[in-house]
Design a protein around this motif. Structure first.
Motif, mmCIF file in Angstrom:
data_model
loop_
_atom_site.group_PDB
_atom_site.id
_atom_site.type_symbol
_atom_site.label_atom_id
_atom_site.label_comp_id
_atom_site.label_asym_id
_atom_site.label_seq_id
_atom_site.Cartn_x
_atom_site.Cartn_y
_atom_site.Cartn_z
ATOM 1 N N SER A 3 0.839 -1.192 0.000
ATOM 2 C CA SER A 3 0.000 0.000 0.000
ATOM 3 C C SER A 3 0.871 1.238 0.000
ATOM 4 O O SER A 3 2.067 1.175 0.331
ATOM 5 C CB SER A 3 -0.935 0.014 1.207
ATOM 6 N N THR A 5 0.594 5.476 1.055
ATOM 7 C CA THR A 5 -0.151 6.576 1.655
ATOM 8 C C THR A 5 0.550 7.883 1.364
ATOM 9 O O THR A 5 1.707 8.076 1.766
ATOM 10 C CB THR A 5 -0.276 6.396 3.183
ATOM 11 N N TYR A 25 4.920 3.911 2.628
ATOM 12 C CA TYR A 25 4.553 2.705 1.896
ATOM 13 C C TYR A 25 4.598 1.502 2.829
ATOM 14 O O TYR A 25 5.206 1.538 3.900
ATOM 15 C CB TYR A 25 5.519 2.477 0.729
ATOM 16 N N THR A 104 0.954 -0.096 -7.386
ATOM 17 C CA THR A 104 -0.026 0.410 -6.429
ATOM 18 C C THR A 104 0.211 1.902 -6.278
ATOM 19 O O THR A 104 1.305 2.329 -5.918
ATOM 20 C CB THR A 104 0.100 -0.298 -5.076
#
Lengths: 115, 111
Positions: A3, A5, A25, A104
């Motif tokens: 992910s 952010t 991350y 991502t």
């Protein structure tokens, strides 16, 4: 699972002042990390890429980013903002654990540069 | 020197009228991707080709199809566009590394 952010959805700076766009991350693997820039109604342009060769990565147009594993961060900086830097910036991590190298994306940070 | 080319840059279609978007590349990369990007959002992967092997994302609607007749070209077909399909469509390519190179995008408007 991985992910990204991006901690700020919008950053506003004055021309000539420093730029800091923050990214954190998470990844199960040794990640490849990217910063892409997107100007209005344009495609994504690669600014820089981290692959583990060096923690400080220099990119185009005076941008650089530092990979900090202990902080799981990959913040983008520029010493002096220019009007042409106004754009959307995406922090991206690559899934090196899979053969398809899926990206991502963070949600993006809109950079505004004031005269 | 354009490396990933998308045509047209702007496309207007009517609700339900099929539309095809085009992507070509001069990089000779074996992988090509199609992304959908709605306003103020990150790109969302629709599908990709690894050479001729087609890989569909699980949540890509059946309304979206793709063709890759050769290494250089890839097409996105929207069989019956709805108002919710209005977006920027981005094509990207990559070779053996994980770096993707994006085209300029096609902005699709559905009336």
């Amino acid at each position: 699972a991985q992910s990204v952010t991006q901690l700020d959805s919008h950053v506003s700076v004055s021309e000539g002042t420093p730029v800091l766009l923050r990214c954190n991350y998470s990844s199960s693997y040794s990640p490849s990390l990217f910063w892409y820039v997107q100007h209005p109604n344009k495609g994504l342009q690669l600014l820089l890429k981290y692959t583990s060769a060096a923690t400080l990565v220099k990119g185009i147009n005076g941008f650089e980013a530092e990979f900090k594993k202990s902080e799981t961060s990959f913040h983008l900086t520029k010493p002096s903002a220019h009007m042409s830097d106004a754009a959307e910036y995406f922090c991206v991590v690559s899934d090196q654990g899979g053969s398809n190298y899926k990206l991502t994306f963070g949600k993006g940070t809109l950079l505004t540069v004031n005269p | 020197d354009a490396m990933v080319i998308q045509n047209p840059r702007y496309q207007v279609t009517q609700f339900g009228k099929p539309v095809t978007l085009s992507c070509s590349q001069t990089l000779n990369h074996n992988v090509m991707y199609w992304y959908q990007q709605k306003s103020s959002q990150a790109p969302k992967l629709l599908f990709h080709y690894y050479d001729k092997d087609f890989n569909n994302e699980a949540d890509t609607p059946d309304n979206f199809q793709s063709r890759r007749p050769n290494t250089s070209f890839c097409f996105l077909d929207i069989r019956s566009p709805g108002l919710g399909d209005a977006a920027m469509y981005l094509c990207a390519t990559r070779a053996s590394t994980d770096t993707q190179y994006f085209g300029p995008g096609t902005r699709l408007t559905v009336l």
